[in-house]
Design a protein around this motif. Structure first.
Motif, PDB file in Angstrom:
ATOM      1  N   THR A 150       0.817  -1.208   0.000  1.00  8.09           N
ATOM      2  CA  THR A 150       0.000   0.000   0.000  1.00  8.09           C
ATOM      3  C   THR A 150       0.856   1.267   0.000  1.00  8.09           C
ATOM      4  O   THR A 150       0.912   1.993  -0.987  1.00  8.09           O
ATOM      5  N   TYR A 151       1.544   1.519   1.109  1.00  9.97           N
ATOM      6  CA  TYR A 151       2.201   2.814   1.276  1.00  9.97           C
ATOM      7  C   TYR A 151       3.478   2.952   0.446  1.00  9.97           C
ATOM      8  O   TYR A 151       3.661   3.955  -0.251  1.00  9.97           O
ATOM      9  N   GLU A 152       4.353   1.967   0.499  1.00  8.03           N
ATOM     10  CA  GLU A 152       5.581   2.070  -0.289  1.00  8.03           C
ATOM     11  C   GLU A 152       5.258   2.086  -1.784  1.00  8.03           C
ATOM     12  O   GLU A 152       5.885   2.816  -2.562  1.00  8.03           O
ATOM     13  N   ASN A 153       4.285   1.289  -2.184  1.00  5.89           N
ATOM     14  CA  ASN A 153       3.876   1.263  -3.589  1.00  5.89           C
ATOM     15  C   ASN A 153       3.348   2.630  -4.030  1.00  5.89           C
ATOM     16  O   ASN A 153       3.692   3.131  -5.102  1.00  5.89           O
ATOM     17  N   CYS A 154       2.491   3.260  -3.199  1.00  7.04           N
ATOM     18  CA  CYS A 154       1.948   4.575  -3.528  1.00  7.04           C
ATOM     19  C   CYS A 154       3.057   5.613  -3.668  1.00  7.04           C
ATOM     20  O   CYS A 154       3.068   6.406  -4.616  1.00  7.04           O
ATOM     21  N   VAL A 155       3.998   5.600  -2.731  1.00  8.01           N
ATOM     22  CA  VAL A 155       5.053   6.613  -2.722  1.00  8.01           C
ATOM     23  C   VAL A 155       6.044   6.404  -3.859  1.00  8.01           C
ATOM     24  O   VAL A 155       6.342   7.329  -4.634  1.00  8.01           O
ATOM     25  N   LEU A 173      -6.944   5.796  -6.379  1.00  2.00           N
ATOM     26  CA  LEU A 173      -6.879   7.257  -6.242  1.00  2.00           C
ATOM     27  C   LEU A 173      -7.131   7.678  -4.802  1.00  2.00           C
ATOM     28  O   LEU A 173      -6.490   8.605  -4.290  1.00  2.00           O
ATOM     29  N   GLU A 174      -8.057   7.002  -4.146  1.00  2.00           N
ATOM     30  CA  GLU A 174      -8.336   7.292  -2.733  1.00  2.00           C
ATOM     31  C   GLU A 174      -7.104   7.012  -1.870  1.00  2.00           C
ATOM     32  O   GLU A 174      -6.760   7.798  -0.978  1.00  2.00           O
ATOM     33  N   LYS A 175      -6.437   5.887  -2.133  1.00  4.88           N
ATOM     34  CA  LYS A 175      -5.225   5.550  -1.375  1.00  4.88           C
ATOM     35  C   LYS A 175      -4.132   6.583  -1.607  1.00  4.88           C
ATOM     36  O   LYS A 175      -3.423   6.976  -0.680  1.00  4.88           O
ATOM     37  N   LEU A 176      -3.985   7.012  -2.860  1.00  2.58           N
ATOM     38  CA  LEU A 176      -2.967   8.010  -3.185  1.00  2.58           C
ATOM     39  C   LEU A 176      -3.265   9.335  -2.492  1.00  2.58           C
ATOM     40  O   LEU A 176      -2.359   9.986  -1.958  1.00  2.58           O
ATOM     41  N   ARG A 177      -4.527   9.740  -2.485  1.00  2.64           N
ATOM     42  CA  ARG A 177      -4.879  10.996  -1.823  1.00  2.64           C
ATOM     43  C   ARG A 177      -4.660  10.906  -0.314  1.00  2.64           C
ATOM     44  O   ARG A 177      -4.131  11.842   0.298  1.00  2.64           O
ATOM     45  N   THR A 178      -5.056   9.785   0.276  1.00  2.00           N
ATOM     46  CA  THR A 178      -4.858   9.600   1.714  1.00  2.00           C
ATOM     47  C   THR A 178      -3.384   9.637   2.072  1.00  2.00           C
ATOM     48  O   THR A 178      -2.972  10.282   3.050  1.00  2.00           O
ATOM     49  N   THR A 179      -2.569   8.931   1.279  1.00  2.00           N
ATOM     50  CA  THR A 179      -1.128   8.888   1.538  1.00  2.00           C
ATOM     51  C   THR A 179      -0.501  10.263   1.361  1.00  2.00           C
ATOM     52  O   THR A 179       0.275  10.724   2.211  1.00  2.00           O
ATOM     53  N   LEU A 180      -0.836  10.940   0.282  1.00  2.00           N
ATOM     54  CA  LEU A 180      -0.274  12.257  -0.007  1.00  2.00           C
ATOM     55  C   LEU A 180      -0.656  13.259   1.079  1.00  2.00           C
ATOM     56  O   LEU A 180       0.184  14.044   1.547  1.00  2.00           O
ATOM     57  N   SER A 181      -1.910  13.226   1.487  1.00  2.00           N
ATOM     58  CA  SER A 181      -2.377  14.139   2.535  1.00  2.00           C
ATOM     59  C   SER A 181      -1.652  13.883   3.849  1.00  2.00           C
ATOM     60  O   SER A 181      -1.274  14.822   4.562  1.00  2.00           O
ATOM     61  N   ALA A 182      -1.447  12.606   4.189  1.00  2.00           N
ATOM     62  CA  ALA A 182      -0.739  12.261   5.431  1.00  2.00           C
ATOM     63  C   ALA A 182       0.714  12.737   5.390  1.00  2.00           C
ATOM     64  O   ALA A 182       1.262  13.183   6.407  1.00  2.00           O
ATOM     65  N   ASN A 214      -1.628  22.239   3.813  1.00  2.00           N
ATOM     66  CA  ASN A 214      -1.694  20.949   3.131  1.00  2.00           C
ATOM     67  C   ASN A 214      -2.303  21.156   1.738  1.00  2.00           C
ATOM     68  O   ASN A 214      -3.514  21.358   1.610  1.00  2.00           O
ATOM     69  N   PRO A 215      -1.490  21.095   0.673  1.00  2.00           N
ATOM     70  CA  PRO A 215      -2.009  21.355  -0.675  1.00  2.00           C
ATOM     71  C   PRO A 215      -2.905  20.250  -1.221  1.00  2.00           C
ATOM     72  O   PRO A 215      -3.514  20.409  -2.281  1.00  2.00           O
ATOM     73  N   ALA A 216      -2.983  19.119  -0.522  1.00  2.00           N
ATOM     74  CA  ALA A 216      -3.815  18.004  -1.003  1.00  2.00           C
ATOM     75  C   ALA A 216      -5.170  17.958  -0.310  1.00  2.00           C
ATOM     76  O   ALA A 216      -5.969  17.053  -0.550  1.00  2.00           O
ATOM     77  N   LYS A 217      -5.445  18.953   0.535  1.00  2.00           N
ATOM     78  CA  LYS A 217      -6.618  18.900   1.410  1.00  2.00           C
ATOM     79  C   LYS A 217      -7.942  18.866   0.651  1.00  2.00           C
ATOM     80  O   LYS A 217      -8.869  18.147   1.022  1.00  2.00           O
ATOM     81  N   TYR A 218      -8.062  19.633  -0.425  1.00  2.00           N
ATOM     82  CA  TYR A 218      -9.356  19.734  -1.117  1.00  2.00           C
ATOM     83  C   TYR A 218      -9.306  19.155  -2.539  1.00  2.00           C
ATOM     84  O   TYR A 218     -10.037  19.588  -3.428  1.00  2.00           O
ATOM     85  N   THR A 219      -8.452  18.175  -2.727  1.00  2.00           N
ATOM     86  CA  THR A 219      -8.296  17.570  -4.049  1.00  2.00           C
ATOM     87  C   THR A 219      -9.552  16.805  -4.462  1.00  2.00           C
ATOM     88  O   THR A 219     -10.144  16.089  -3.667  1.00  2.00           O
TER      89      THR A 219
END
Length: 371
Positions: A94-99, A135-144, A158-163
């Motif tokens: 999940t996380y390493e793959n997203c990043v 896309l949801e996982k990517l947004r969650t990871t990016l926001s975190a 946080n520039p990803a807050k309202y994506t």
């Protein structure tokens, strides 16, 4: 030992707290500033921060005093905030793959404080071919990643807050067996793979099935406790808490109880590995499952996850409410149950609608006859 001064922490640093803004509801936003020199020095840092923040608010630019690239910070975030607290498989898949696969190739060399909401939206526009869940996982990871950067004073906003997300990928259709298909599969599995019957009658996750021990089973009261799950790490079976720590006790159907009574107890586990009698490797289980289904008609073939999906769908057809189904499946959010697992087919909807119309007509007829 010298006595600690006021505002001095156990680690020797001086802490100064101040209000740096307010939320929409009027709640004060507080922030701490630290100094190893003195409280006055900590206050000086706070004043400098507030002045810089006032300028940044006017210009619409984030407060930062460090030039850290996205790739540097995101990898540090993985190691610091994720790796110590989750399973190896979740970390990698999940996380390493997203990043590594998605975020760094796009944002990697950018200075963290230079990334704007428009850049984030541009990234997601380039990922429209991905599924909505990814896309949801990517947004969650990016926001975190950005939220942790705020906590570490690397950025201010946080520039990803309202994506907004938009996926053009065709949703993957999950197989859900009909009632007749469920009975057919259970009949075929009776002598060859009783685990299939157990999954169709309990809706357990694959790992939860393999982690089930006899000490979790109460045949007298007809219940099973879900206490652990088996996952794969470095190719080996590892016992861990159930997903989302969804510890629960579920009721067993009479047929499930009879299935358990008929099994020999050759291990601590209810469904152990055939050779070692320990916890079975989930990958080995999946291979056995594929071999079993290869002998059945194509429309009846399922993965372990689709057997779970079939269980939930059958409960839905029988009129069991979503809340109960969610509890039985061990979901952390009832939205997951309604969105992901329970999709009544057209015929089920037709039957339900016809049934309600018939019941209404009967009630009307009875009321008319009484008059």
């Amino acid at each position: 030992m010298p006595r600690k001064k006021k505002h001095q922490r156990a680690d020797g640093r001086f802490e100064y707290k101040c209000t740096i803004g307010h939320k929409l509801d009027g709640t004060a936003i507080r922030k701490s500033f630290y100094s190893t020199v003195s409280l006055t020095d900590a206050k000086r840092q706070a004043e400098a921060y507030k002045q810089e923040k006032a300028v940044s608010d006017a210009l619409g630019e984030p407060v930062t005093t460090q030039s850290v690239t996205f790739s540097e910070w995101s990898r540090k975030w993985l190691i610091t905030y994720k790796k110590p607290f989750i399973s190896v498989s979740t970390y990698k898949n999940t996380y390493e793959n997203c990043v590594e696969k998605h975020l760094i190739p796009f944002f990697g060399a950018a200075i963290l404080s230079d990334i704007r909401p428009a850049d984030v939206q541009e990234f997601f526009a380039s990922k429209k071919e991905c599924s909505h869940s990814l896309l949801e996982k990517l947004r969650t990871t990016l926001s975190a990643i950005f939220e942790a950067a705020i906590d570490n004073d690397l950025i201010y906003k946080n520039p990803a807050k309202y994506t907004k997300l938009k996926s053009e990928a065709e949703p993957k259709k999950k197989t859900a067996l009909t009632d007749d298909q469920i009975e057919f599969v259970k009949s075929a599995a009776e002598d060859k793979m009783p685990e299939v019957i157990f999954l169709l009658e309990t809706g357990l996750r694959r790992g939860e099935l393999l982690g089930l021990m006899w000490s979790d089973i109460d045949l007298k009261n007809g219940t099973a406790k879900i206490q652990r799950s088996v996952s794969v790490e470095a190719g080996k079976a590892v016992v861990r808490p159930p997903k989302w720590e969804s510890y629960r006790t579920i009721p067993l159907m009479p047929s499930t109880i009879e299935l358990l009574r008929s099994r020999q107890r050759t291990s601590l586990y209810v469904f152990p590995a055939q050779l070692t009698h320990g916890a079975e490797n989930p990958n080995n289980f999946s291979r056995r499952l594929r071999r079993f289904f290869s002998g059945l008609p194509e429309e009846c073939r399922c993965s372990a996850h689709e057997l779970r999906h079939s269980y939930a769908s059958q409960l839905m057809r029988k009129g069991v409410n979503i809340y109960t189904i969610s509890k039985l499946l061990g979901h952390r959010d009832i939205k997951v149950t309604s969105k992901t697992y329970v999709h009544p087919d057209v015929e089920s909807l037709r039957t339900e609608l016809s049934g309600k119309i018939c019941r209404q007509n009967v009630v009307k007829k009875n009321c008319t006859s009484k008059k």
